[in-house]
Write a protein that holds these residues in place. Structure first.
Motif, PDB file in Angstrom:
ATOM      1  N   PRO A  72       0.834  -1.205   0.000  1.00  6.39           N
ATOM      2  CA  PRO A  72       0.000   0.000   0.000  1.00  6.39           C
ATOM      3  C   PRO A  72       0.869   1.255   0.000  1.00  6.39           C
ATOM      4  O   PRO A  72       1.913   1.295   0.649  1.00  6.39           O
ATOM      5  N   ASN A  76       3.663   8.572  -0.294  1.00 10.35           N
ATOM      6  CA  ASN A  76       5.069   8.142  -0.451  1.00 10.35           C
ATOM      7  C   ASN A  76       6.030   9.128   0.225  1.00 10.35           C
ATOM      8  O   ASN A  76       7.122   9.369  -0.274  1.00 10.35           O
ATOM      9  N   THR A  96      -3.384   4.857  -2.983  1.00 12.08           N
ATOM     10  CA  THR A  96      -4.714   5.299  -2.523  1.00 12.08           C
ATOM     11  C   THR A  96      -5.096   6.663  -3.096  1.00 12.08           C
ATOM     12  O   THR A  96      -6.062   7.262  -2.646  1.00 12.08           O
ATOM     13  N   ALA A 116      -8.749   7.196   2.640  1.00 10.00           N
ATOM     14  CA  ALA A 116      -7.316   7.029   2.917  1.00 10.00           C
ATOM     15  C   ALA A 116      -6.428   7.966   2.108  1.00 10.00           C
ATOM     16  O   ALA A 116      -5.377   8.396   2.575  1.00 10.00           O
ATOM     17  N   LEU A 138       2.476  18.290  10.188  1.00 13.38           N
ATOM     18  CA  LEU A 138       3.891  17.942  10.049  1.00 13.38           C
ATOM     19  C   LEU A 138       4.409  18.492   8.726  1.00 13.38           C
ATOM     20  O   LEU A 138       3.624  18.930   7.874  1.00 13.38           O
ATOM     21  N   SER A 151      -1.405   4.668   9.253  1.00  8.11           N
ATOM     22  CA  SER A 151      -0.593   3.453   9.187  1.00  8.11           C
ATOM     23  C   SER A 151       0.791   3.626   9.794  1.00  8.11           C
ATOM     24  O   SER A 151       1.465   2.642  10.105  1.00  8.11           O
ATOM     25  N   GLY A 155       3.093  11.482  14.200  1.00  7.11           N
ATOM     26  CA  GLY A 155       3.083  12.414  15.334  1.00  7.11           C
ATOM     27  C   GLY A 155       3.014  13.842  14.833  1.00  7.11           C
ATOM     28  O   GLY A 155       1.958  14.348  14.506  1.00  7.11           O
ATOM     29  N   GLU A 205       1.519  -0.102   9.406  1.00  5.32           N
ATOM     30  CA  GLU A 205       2.372   0.092   8.223  1.00  5.32           C
ATOM     31  C   GLU A 205       1.963  -0.776   7.031  1.00  5.32           C
ATOM     32  O   GLU A 205       2.806  -1.282   6.293  1.00  5.32           O
ATOM     33  N   VAL A 211      -6.112   0.339   4.914  1.00  9.76           N
ATOM     34  CA  VAL A 211      -7.046   1.297   5.497  1.00  9.76           C
ATOM     35  C   VAL A 211      -7.683   2.044   4.329  1.00  9.76           C
ATOM     36  O   VAL A 211      -6.977   2.590   3.476  1.00  9.76           O
TER      37      VAL A 211
HETATM   38  P1  FAD Z   1       3.425   6.533   2.690  1.00  9.40           P
HETATM   39  O1  FAD Z   1       4.833   6.978   2.752  1.00  9.40           O
HETATM   40  O2  FAD Z   1       2.835   6.361   1.350  1.00  9.40           O
HETATM   41  O3  FAD Z   1       3.267   5.163   3.520  1.00  9.40           O
HETATM   42  C1  FAD Z   1       3.746   5.044   4.823  1.00  9.40           C
HETATM   43  C2  FAD Z   1       3.425   3.633   5.336  1.00  9.40           C
HETATM   44  O4  FAD Z   1       2.018   3.465   5.474  1.00  9.40           O
HETATM   45  C3  FAD Z   1       3.892   2.522   4.418  1.00  9.40           C
HETATM   46  O5  FAD Z   1       4.247   1.408   5.196  1.00  9.40           O
HETATM   47  C4  FAD Z   1       2.654   2.194   3.594  1.00  9.40           C
HETATM   48  O6  FAD Z   1       2.650   0.867   3.120  1.00  9.40           O
HETATM   49  C5  FAD Z   1       1.556   2.414   4.609  1.00  9.40           C
HETATM   50  N1  FAD Z   1       0.296   2.886   4.066  1.00  9.40           N
HETATM   51  C6  FAD Z   1       0.070   4.036   3.372  1.00  9.40           C
HETATM   52  N2  FAD Z   1      -1.245   4.149   3.110  1.00  9.40           N
HETATM   53  C7  FAD Z   1      -1.841   3.055   3.624  1.00  9.40           C
HETATM   54  C8  FAD Z   1      -3.192   2.589   3.681  1.00  9.40           C
HETATM   55  N3  FAD Z   1      -4.193   3.284   3.162  1.00  9.40           N
HETATM   56  N4  FAD Z   1      -3.447   1.411   4.295  1.00  9.40           N
HETATM   57  C9  FAD Z   1      -2.442   0.675   4.842  1.00  9.40           C
HETATM   58  N5  FAD Z   1      -1.162   1.063   4.814  1.00  9.40           N
HETATM   59  C10 FAD Z   1      -0.862   2.247   4.232  1.00  9.40           C
HETATM   60  N6  FAD Z   1       6.123  12.004  10.375  1.00  9.40           N
HETATM   61  C11 FAD Z   1       5.818  12.228  11.685  1.00  9.40           C
HETATM   62  O7  FAD Z   1       5.253  11.351  12.337  1.00  9.40           O
HETATM   63  N7  FAD Z   1       6.147  13.407  12.279  1.00  9.40           N
HETATM   64  C12 FAD Z   1       6.759  14.426  11.616  1.00  9.40           C
HETATM   65  O8  FAD Z   1       7.039  15.461  12.190  1.00  9.40           O
HETATM   66  C13 FAD Z   1       7.066  14.216  10.240  1.00  9.40           C
HETATM   67  N8  FAD Z   1       7.653  15.183   9.514  1.00  9.40           N
HETATM   68  C14 FAD Z   1       7.875  14.990   8.187  1.00  9.40           C
HETATM   69  C15 FAD Z   1       8.436  16.025   7.439  1.00  9.40           C
HETATM   70  C16 FAD Z   1       8.649  15.861   6.065  1.00  9.40           C
HETATM   71  C17 FAD Z   1       9.262  16.984   5.289  1.00  9.40           C
HETATM   72  C18 FAD Z   1       8.288  14.646   5.444  1.00  9.40           C
HETATM   73  C19 FAD Z   1       8.486  14.435   3.977  1.00  9.40           C
HETATM   74  C20 FAD Z   1       7.766  13.613   6.189  1.00  9.40           C
HETATM   75  C21 FAD Z   1       7.558  13.757   7.567  1.00  9.40           C
HETATM   76  N9  FAD Z   1       7.013  12.744   8.342  1.00  9.40           N
HETATM   77  C22 FAD Z   1       6.733  12.960   9.655  1.00  9.40           C
HETATM   78  C23 FAD Z   1       6.780  11.421   7.765  1.00  9.40           C
HETATM   79  C24 FAD Z   1       5.494  11.259   6.973  1.00  9.40           C
HETATM   80  O9  FAD Z   1       4.868  12.448   6.682  1.00  9.40           O
HETATM   81  C25 FAD Z   1       4.562  10.325   7.694  1.00  9.40           C
HETATM   82  O10 FAD Z   1       5.175   9.074   7.861  1.00  9.40           O
HETATM   83  C26 FAD Z   1       3.243  10.117   6.922  1.00  9.40           C
HETATM   84  O11 FAD Z   1       2.432   9.367   7.742  1.00  9.40           O
HETATM   85  C27 FAD Z   1       3.401   9.438   5.598  1.00  9.40           C
HETATM   86  O12 FAD Z   1       2.177   9.496   4.884  1.00  9.40           O
HETATM   87  P2  FAD Z   1       2.124   8.991   3.371  1.00  9.40           P
HETATM   88  O13 FAD Z   1       0.727   9.097   2.917  1.00  9.40           O
HETATM   89  O14 FAD Z   1       3.159   9.686   2.579  1.00  9.40           O
HETATM   90  O15 FAD Z   1       2.506   7.459   3.597  1.00  9.40           O
END
Ligand code: FAD
Length: 474
Positions: A72, A76, A96, A116, A138, A151, A155, A205, A211
């Motif tokens: 999933p 990214n 998603t 999602a 964030l 997932s 925070g 994760e 989700v």
């Molecule tokens: P992805 O990177 O696409 O996926 C993350 C994980 O979740 C993977 O394991 C994926 O398989 C899984 N996943 C995604 N969608 C689903 C779904 N629908 N169902 C099941 N599994 C799923 N994080 C913090 O906690 N605190 C911070 O302060 C913070 N600061 C950040 C600052 C920057 C500049 C950046 C780029 C990132 C930061 N992050 C921070 C990290 C990031 O934003 C988080 O981890 C966020 O939750 C990722 O969301 P995403 O949609 O990009 O997930």
């Protein structure tokens, strides 16, 4: 054991999803095969982009039958390679991005149901349009999705007052590994039917299911907000300031972040249109956010507290943002640190927590341990002091090929950091998760009882191991 997808499975998925939801075009898939930090590179034979929960369920049923793995992916922008498939070319990438509706937003109940793929900043805007606020933010808010945030149990900078994603999730809808749909969106305050499946999906994760939507708690939009940028000599002084502010303004204190001068310096060098809030520099800075009902009262309170802290010699200097635009400028510095650090060159990132009271000592002592074992390395720590969580980055010794040095010594450097964290009762992942980056180190260093429980949950829920193999515990 999973298998590579057959031509017939790919054909079935193509008919199910149509051209908007299915592609095998390498150029379209390529941008989604590398993680945000550029550490991991994977391969995928197809990108699936379902638009409804029913389509997700149908995909999972087909893949479960064929024993084909699904990775999933939301925005990214995760930090641990959790959304990047492995290099085999056998894992299907499920994005998603088309599950992007806010299904309902109940202003009186202060609950929204978001799919999602809804991007965090869009969700913020939608809540604000109705006079409400989703109190989690964030740096990656322009790409992170609700599914990714759930997932990774994300925070961010408001945990001090509102908790992590887990505290804000009132219900979950997810597709389980057999293709059935778990409908747990009802925002029940009380529900004692055994294991809390909603919480199990927070931080899973993508290893237990997909989700598809979440019920999320909202709070009233800020009537008043004050942001202060404070110069300090040490993290210890920052902790004292935090305790004073907490005692005086606990209900209003929403964020308390720290950064060393070198982080500010990196932001000013790499991020356009940023400037230091203070005329003179200090070794450390704290970024303080207060939220409440009455702007004048908040302003008077923070001014009084900072004046007293200045008089007591606890802080060097302070600036209070004059308006929202200046607040945003302060926060832009904080939110740009990861990007600026990335531009600085290679480094090892550690997202760790220890009990809050021990954090200043950790920030002082860990670099000494590192320097003794690896002469020339430089460590810098920034982030969520109020949560006992810092991002602890270790840069290689100055020299022409830092990347090669990290490739040779990086694992040993990280082990030293994590061993110190565990020795002090902390966690090797405070908010970013485990993904593929910390899977092996967690398996090596974590408690056998905890690991056995995690493995049993994974094996019980996803016995064929089709969801995100190679991540977290798989
Ligand atoms: P992805 O990177 O696409 O996926 C993350 C994980 O979740 C993977 O394991 C994926 O398989 C899984 N996943 C995604 N969608 C689903 C779904 N629908 N169902 C099941 N599994 C799923 N994080 C913090 O906690 N605190 C911070 O302060 C913070 N600061 C950040 C600052 C920057 C500049 C950046 C780029 C990132 C930061 N992050 C921070 C990290 C990031 O934003 C988080 O981890 C966020 O939750 C990722 O969301 P995403 O949609 O990009 O997930």
């Amino acid at each position: 054991m999973t298998r590579p997808p057959s031509a017939s499975l790919l054909g079935d998925l193509a008919s199910l999803l149509g051209p908007k939801g299915f592609t095998t075009d390498a150029a379209t898939i390529a941008p989604w095969l590398t993680d945000w930090r550029g550490k991991y590179q994977g391969a995928a034979p197809a990108l699936l982009s379902p638009a409804t929960t029913a389509e997700v369920a149908a995909i999972v049923r087909l893949c479960a039958e064929a024993q084909v793995a699904i990775v999933p992916q939301g925005g990214n922008s995760g930090m641990v390679g959790g959304a990047t498939p492995d290099a085999s070319g056998h894992q299907l990438l499920l994005s998603t991005r088309r599950l992007n509706r806010i299904r309902t937003l109940d202003v009186d109940a202060r609950i929204a149901v978001a799919e999602a793929g809804v991007i965090l900043s869009h969700f913020h805007d939608a809540a604000l349009a109705d006079g409400l606020r989703f109190p989690l933010t964030l740096g990656g808010k322009g790409s992170a999705t609700i599914g990714g945030l759930v997932s990774t149990n994300a925070g961010g900078t408001q945990v001090l007052r509102h908790g992590t994603m887990r505290a804000l999730v009132a219900g979950i809808e997810a597709v389980l590994p057999d293709g059935s749909v778990l409908d747990g969106l009802a925002p029940l305050k009380k529900d004692n039917r055994g294991y809390d499946l909603r919480h199990l999906f927070c931080g899973a994760e993508g290893t237990l299911g997909i989700v598809t939507a979440a019920s999320l708690r909202l709070v009233p939009a800020n009537a008043a907000r004050q942001t202060a940028w404070v110069g300090l000599a040490t993290p210890e002084a920052a902790l004292h300031l935090l305790r004073r502010l907490d005692a005086a303004l606990g209900r209003e204190l929403e964020g308390f972040e720290i950064l060393p001068h070198s982080c500010l310096d990196a932001v000013l060098r790499h991020i356009p249109q940023t400037r230091s809030p203070l005329a003179r520099s200090s070794p450390w800075y704290a970024l303080v956010e207060l939220a409440g009902d009455d702007n004048a009262a908040l302003n008077a309170a923070i001014e009084a507290e900072l004046t007293a802290a200045l008089a007591a010699g606890l802080v060097d200097d302070a600036a209070i943002a004059k308006n929202d635009s200046e607040s945003e400028d302060f926060w832009r510095i904080r939110d740009s640190i990861s990007e600026a650090e990335r531009a600085e060159g290679p480094a090892l990132q550690h997202d760790i927590s220890v009990p809050v009271e021990r954090m200043p000592a950790f920030i002082a002592e860990n670099p000494q341990r590192l320097a003794a074992a690896f002469p020339g390395v430089r460590a810098l720590s920034f982030g969520h002091l109020g949560d006992g969580n810092i991002h602890h980055h270790v840069q290689p010794p100055a020299g022409p090929d830092g990347a090669a040095w990290l490739a040779e010594h990086g694992a040993a450097v990280s082990r030293l950091v994590y061993a110190h964290v565990l020795e002090w009762g902390g966690s090797i992942s405070a908010e970013h998760g485990i993904g593929q980056m910390k899977r092996d180190v967690m398996a090596e260093l974590d408690s056998p009882a905890r690991l056995a429980a995690l493995r049993a949950i994974k094996a019980g829920m996803d016995p064929a191991g089709i969801f995100n193999p190679g991540k977290l515990i798989g």
